[in-house]
Design a protein around this motif. Structure first.
Motif, PDB file in Angstrom:
ATOM      1  N   TRP A  36      69.140  74.911  23.276  1.00 40.23           N
ATOM      2  CA  TRP A  36      69.658  74.813  24.651  1.00 40.23           C
ATOM      3  C   TRP A  36      71.062  74.230  24.791  1.00 40.23           C
ATOM      4  N   MET A  37      71.630  73.628  23.762  1.00 41.20           N
ATOM      5  CA  MET A  37      72.896  72.892  23.892  1.00 41.20           C
ATOM      6  C   MET A  37      74.110  73.814  23.838  1.00 41.20           C
ATOM      7  N   ALA A  38      74.178  74.742  24.802  1.00 42.13           N
ATOM      8  CA  ALA A  38      75.318  75.644  24.960  1.00 42.13           C
ATOM      9  C   ALA A  38      75.323  76.100  26.412  1.00 42.13           C
ATOM     10  N   PRO A  39      76.485  76.487  26.931  1.00 42.17           N
ATOM     11  CA  PRO A  39      76.597  76.760  28.358  1.00 42.17           C
ATOM     12  C   PRO A  39      75.857  77.996  28.864  1.00 42.17           C
ATOM     13  N   ASP A  40      75.556  78.949  27.982  1.00 41.03           N
ATOM     14  CA  ASP A  40      74.771  80.106  28.421  1.00 41.03           C
ATOM     15  C   ASP A  40      74.115  80.757  27.218  1.00 41.03           C
ATOM     16  N   ASP A  41      73.235  81.728  27.501  1.00 40.41           N
ATOM     17  CA  ASP A  41      72.438  82.357  26.448  1.00 40.41           C
ATOM     18  C   ASP A  41      73.261  83.181  25.465  1.00 40.41           C
ATOM     19  N   ALA A  42      74.490  83.539  25.825  1.00 32.87           N
ATOM     20  CA  ALA A  42      75.340  84.312  24.911  1.00 32.87           C
ATOM     21  C   ALA A  42      75.868  83.441  23.767  1.00 32.87           C
ATOM     22  N   PHE A  43      75.898  82.125  23.979  1.00 35.29           N
ATOM     23  CA  PHE A  43      76.342  81.193  22.938  1.00 35.29           C
ATOM     24  C   PHE A  43      75.209  80.894  21.976  1.00 35.29           C
ATOM     25  N   LYS A  44      75.550  80.611  20.756  1.00 35.78           N
ATOM     26  CA  LYS A  44      74.591  80.161  19.737  1.00 35.78           C
ATOM     27  C   LYS A  44      74.974  78.737  19.330  1.00 35.78           C
ATOM     28  N   VAL A  45      74.024  78.018  18.761  1.00 35.13           N
ATOM     29  CA  VAL A  45      74.279  76.670  18.251  1.00 35.13           C
ATOM     30  C   VAL A  45      73.892  76.679  16.767  1.00 35.13           C
ATOM     31  N   PRO A  46      74.829  77.040  15.888  1.00 35.86           N
ATOM     32  CA  PRO A  46      74.502  77.127  14.464  1.00 35.86           C
ATOM     33  C   PRO A  46      74.316  75.764  13.806  1.00 35.86           C
ATOM     34  N   LEU A  47      74.839  74.690  14.432  1.00 36.75           N
ATOM     35  CA  LEU A  47      74.738  73.369  13.819  1.00 36.75           C
ATOM     36  C   LEU A  47      74.430  72.323  14.876  1.00 36.75           C
ATOM     37  N   PHE A  60      77.507  68.738  17.214  1.00 35.28           N
ATOM     38  CA  PHE A  60      77.007  70.036  17.650  1.00 35.28           C
ATOM     39  C   PHE A  60      78.136  71.046  17.482  1.00 35.28           C
ATOM     40  N   VAL A  61      77.789  72.237  17.034  1.00 36.18           N
ATOM     41  CA  VAL A  61      78.748  73.336  17.013  1.00 36.18           C
ATOM     42  C   VAL A  61      78.164  74.451  17.870  1.00 36.18           C
ATOM     43  N   MET A  62      78.914  74.813  18.915  1.00 36.51           N
ATOM     44  CA  MET A  62      78.532  75.920  19.789  1.00 36.51           C
ATOM     45  C   MET A  62      79.429  77.103  19.438  1.00 36.51           C
ATOM     46  N   GLN A  63      78.837  78.271  19.336  1.00 36.62           N
ATOM     47  CA  GLN A  63      79.610  79.461  18.965  1.00 36.62           C
ATOM     48  C   GLN A  63      79.565  80.473  20.107  1.00 36.62           C
ATOM     49  N   SER A  64      80.742  80.848  20.592  1.00 35.88           N
ATOM     50  CA  SER A  64      80.836  81.811  21.687  1.00 35.88           C
ATOM     51  C   SER A  64      80.568  83.222  21.155  1.00 35.88           C
ATOM     52  N   PRO A  65      80.309  84.174  22.050  1.00 34.29           N
ATOM     53  CA  PRO A  65      80.014  85.548  21.613  1.00 34.29           C
ATOM     54  C   PRO A  65      81.119  86.163  20.756  1.00 34.29           C
ATOM     55  N   ASP A  66      82.379  85.734  20.945  1.00 32.81           N
ATOM     56  CA  ASP A  66      83.480  86.282  20.145  1.00 32.81           C
ATOM     57  C   ASP A  66      83.641  85.562  18.802  1.00 32.81           C
ATOM     58  N   GLY A  67      82.728  84.620  18.501  1.00 30.31           N
ATOM     59  CA  GLY A  67      82.749  83.931  17.215  1.00 30.31           C
ATOM     60  C   GLY A  67      83.507  82.617  17.210  1.00 30.31           C
ATOM     61  N   GLU A  68      84.196  82.280  18.306  1.00 26.40           N
ATOM     62  CA  GLU A  68      84.936  81.014  18.366  1.00 26.40           C
ATOM     63  C   GLU A  68      83.957  79.840  18.341  1.00 26.40           C
ATOM     64  N   GLN A  69      84.267  78.839  17.518  1.00 25.85           N
ATOM     65  CA  GLN A  69      83.390  77.676  17.407  1.00 25.85           C
ATOM     66  C   GLN A  69      83.955  76.495  18.183  1.00 25.85           C
ATOM     67  N   HIS A  70      83.064  75.834  18.920  1.00 23.72           N
ATOM     68  CA  HIS A  70      83.402  74.645  19.714  1.00 23.72           C
ATOM     69  C   HIS A  70      82.615  73.491  19.100  1.00 23.72           C
ATOM     70  N   GLY A 136      75.351  74.736  32.837  1.00 27.29           N
ATOM     71  CA  GLY A 136      74.728  75.785  32.035  1.00 27.29           C
ATOM     72  C   GLY A 136      73.756  75.225  31.006  1.00 27.29           C
ATOM     73  N   CYS A 137      74.166  74.162  30.323  1.00 28.52           N
ATOM     74  CA  CYS A 137      73.298  73.526  29.316  1.00 28.52           C
ATOM     75  C   CYS A 137      72.012  73.011  29.954  1.00 28.52           C
ATOM     76  N   ILE A 138      72.145  72.337  31.083  1.00 30.34           N
ATOM     77  CA  ILE A 138      70.959  71.742  31.707  1.00 30.34           C
ATOM     78  C   ILE A 138      70.026  72.821  32.244  1.00 30.34           C
ATOM     79  N   ALA A 139      70.571  73.935  32.713  1.00 32.11           N
ATOM     80  CA  ALA A 139      69.719  75.055  33.131  1.00 32.11           C
ATOM     81  C   ALA A 139      68.923  75.570  31.933  1.00 32.11           C
TER      82      ALA A 139
END
Length: 146
Positions: A36-47, A60-70, A136-139
């Protein structure tokens, strides 16, 4: 005498249908955070890494649909199981912009009232972006603990 400028902050309050213990696990366990620790379902949390104790670190590492890591990390300042979690928050891309997150859980009937306060933002733009991200995360958290 110099005026003290208050830095921008945000507060979000949500009522969740799960008991505080279940919400606490979702906030502190790496396998749960990945769900759940990402702003929407299109993001993944690989770490997601946590060492939930005062002085312990998380990342935490959040990955956007275009592959950018946050990539965000920090240190736990206060840990009261099932009640309160306080930690620093700094993006890898802007480590000098450290802010502070406080999450409080309060039993409310059969559920939990969650209050998230994120403070000490560098500016209003950073606060507004985080407000959108946290909503988004809390939703997603709400669905996860269901």
């Amino acid at each position: 005498m110099a005026a003290v400028t208050e830095k921008p902050s945000l507060t979000i309050v949500r009522r969740l249908k799960a008991a505080p213990q279940k919400v606490w696990r979702a906030l502190t366990q790496p396998d749960a955070l990945k769900q759940w620790m990402a702003p929407d379902d299109a993001f993944k949390v690989p770490l997601a890494e946590t060492d939930v104790r005062v002085g312990g670190r998380y990342r935490f590492v959040m990955q956007s649909p275009d592959g950018e890591q946050h990539d965000v990390s920090g240190v736990y300042r206060e840990v009261e199981a099932n009640r309160r979690l306080v930690y620093t928050w700094a993006w890898k891309s802007t480590p000098e912009r450290e802010s502070l997150v406080t999450v409080e859980l309060r039993a409310a009937g059969t559920g939990t009232e969650l209050t998230l306060r994120h403070e000490q933002f560098a500016d209003a733009e950073a606060r507004d972006k985080h407000q959108q991200g946290w909503n988004g995360c809390i939703a997603r958290l709400e669905k996860f603990v269901g």
